[in-house]
Design a protein around this motif. Structure first.
Motif, PDB file in Angstrom:
ATOM      1  N   ASN A  25       1.106  -1.210   0.339  1.00 39.51           N
ATOM      2  CA  ASN A  25      -0.063   0.154   0.084  1.00 39.51           C
ATOM      3  C   ASN A  25       0.630   0.843   0.004  1.00 39.51           C
ATOM      4  OD1 ASN A  25      -2.436  -1.118  -0.035  1.00 39.51           O
ATOM      5  ND2 ASN A  25      -2.551  -1.321   2.194  1.00 39.51           N
ATOM      6  N   TRP A  65      -9.164   8.824  -5.297  1.00 40.19           N
ATOM      7  CA  TRP A  65      -8.332   8.320  -5.070  1.00 40.19           C
ATOM      8  C   TRP A  65      -7.169   8.027  -3.842  1.00 40.19           C
ATOM      9  CZ3 TRP A  65      -3.993  10.061  -8.762  1.00 40.19           C
ATOM     10  CH2 TRP A  65      -2.303   9.534  -8.885  1.00 40.19           C
ATOM     11  N   CYS A  67      -8.999   8.571  -0.433  1.00 41.15           N
ATOM     12  CA  CYS A  67      -8.967   7.448   0.190  1.00 41.15           C
ATOM     13  C   CYS A  67      -8.963   5.903   0.037  1.00 41.15           C
ATOM     14  CB  CYS A  67     -10.602   7.641   0.503  1.00 41.15           C
ATOM     15  SG  CYS A  67     -11.393   9.061   1.025  1.00 41.15           S
ATOM     16  N   GLY A  68      -8.777   5.779  -1.039  1.00 42.82           N
ATOM     17  CA  GLY A  68      -8.674   4.554  -1.505  1.00 42.82           C
ATOM     18  C   GLY A  68      -6.906   4.335  -0.754  1.00 42.82           C
ATOM     19  N   SER A  93     -11.230   2.516   2.384  1.00 45.14           N
ATOM     20  CA  SER A  93     -10.037   2.661   1.264  1.00 45.14           C
ATOM     21  C   SER A  93     -10.989   2.129  -0.665  1.00 45.14           C
ATOM     22  CB  SER A  93      -9.257   1.713   1.761  1.00 45.14           C
ATOM     23  OG  SER A  93      -8.505   1.104   0.507  1.00 45.14           O
ATOM     24  N   LEU A  94     -12.291   0.725   0.217  1.00 42.91           N
ATOM     25  CA  LEU A  94     -12.372  -0.453  -1.557  1.00 42.91           C
ATOM     26  C   LEU A  94     -13.553   0.866  -1.752  1.00 42.91           C
ATOM     27  CD1 LEU A  94     -12.556  -3.063  -2.815  1.00 42.91           C
ATOM     28  CD2 LEU A  94     -14.637  -3.662  -1.355  1.00 42.91           C
ATOM     29  N   GLY A  96     -12.741   4.168  -2.112  1.00 45.81           N
ATOM     30  CA  GLY A  96     -11.951   4.866  -3.230  1.00 45.81           C
ATOM     31  C   GLY A  96     -11.930   4.543  -3.978  1.00 45.81           C
ATOM     32  N   LEU A  97     -11.682   3.003  -4.046  1.00 47.39           N
ATOM     33  CA  LEU A  97     -11.310   2.644  -5.903  1.00 47.39           C
ATOM     34  C   LEU A  97     -12.500   2.182  -6.162  1.00 47.39           C
ATOM     35  CD1 LEU A  97      -8.964   1.084  -7.489  1.00 47.39           C
ATOM     36  CD2 LEU A  97     -10.362  -1.334  -5.441  1.00 47.39           C
ATOM     37  N   SER A 100     -13.355   5.576  -7.558  1.00 50.40           N
ATOM     38  CA  SER A 100     -12.401   6.347  -9.117  1.00 50.40           C
ATOM     39  C   SER A 100     -12.574   5.734 -10.128  1.00 50.40           C
ATOM     40  CB  SER A 100     -10.882   6.543  -7.966  1.00 50.40           C
ATOM     41  OG  SER A 100     -10.697   4.761  -8.256  1.00 50.40           O
ATOM     42  N   TYR A 127      -8.562  -4.636  -7.277  1.00 47.91           N
ATOM     43  CA  TYR A 127      -9.731  -5.929  -6.405  1.00 47.91           C
ATOM     44  C   TYR A 127      -9.494  -6.832  -5.891  1.00 47.91           C
ATOM     45  CZ  TYR A 127     -12.684  -2.158  -7.998  1.00 47.91           C
ATOM     46  OH  TYR A 127     -13.559  -0.522  -8.569  1.00 47.91           O
ATOM     47  N   ALA A 130      -7.457  -5.211  -2.647  1.00 46.46           N
ATOM     48  CA  ALA A 130      -8.755  -4.695  -1.724  1.00 46.46           C
ATOM     49  C   ALA A 130      -9.305  -5.702  -0.785  1.00 46.46           C
ATOM     50  CB  ALA A 130      -8.775  -3.312  -2.395  1.00 46.46           C
TER      51      ALA A 130
END
Length: 147
Positions: A25, A65, A67-68, A93-94, A96-97, A100, A127, A130
């Motif tokens: 990360n 992004w 947050c991810g 985090s997920l 955010g992914l 985006s 993915y 995450a």
């Protein structure tokens, strides 16, 4: 009467997973920082169309992004500290992914700009990782290893 909670010993794999995920990360955080600060040496790897695309992200995409990537590294650090908050931070985090990624899919940009087939495969890998982080932290939370 005071209730004493029995501490469950952390399994060896918690430290391995936590350390590997923190390092993984950190790469995402580095990419984010180099892009946001417009580091010329780092951005030299991208062509002009890619740079234009990155530099024109709306603020909400930059926020997603952020947050991810920052959520992912914070979740990994919290996992190492055996905090159940890691699970909730991984959810952010997920999210955010996902947000985006939705922008990338709906922005009308060509596949070449987002890295072609390799870029799509890499996004798929993001993915998998995450969701794996989220699943692992949920298992550790449910088993009482993280509290």
């Amino acid at each position: 009467m005071t209730e004493i909670k029995e501490s469950i010993k952390a399994p060896w794999h918690l430290w391995v997973v936590g350390c590997i995920m923190t390092l993984w990360n950190a790469i995402g955080c580095f990419d984010y920082m180099m892009t946001q600060t417009q580091n010329e040496q780092y951005l030299a790897q991208y062509n002009i169309e890619q740079l234009d695309y990155f530099m024109q992200f709306p603020a909400w995409v930059d926020a997603a992004w952020a947050c991810g990537v920052w959520g992912a590294i914070l979740g990994s650090i919290l996992l190492l500290f055996r905090s159940k908050l890691s699970y909730y931070v991984y959810i952010i985090s997920l999210g955010g992914l996902i947000v985006s990624s939705l922008y990338h899919l709906t922005s009308g940009v060509t596949l070449d700009v987002v890295g072609g087939t390799a870029g799509l495969l890499f996004t798929g890998l993001l993915y998998v990782i995450a969701i794996g982080q989220l699943y692992y932290s949920k298992r550790m939370k449910d088993s009482g290893v993280i509290r």
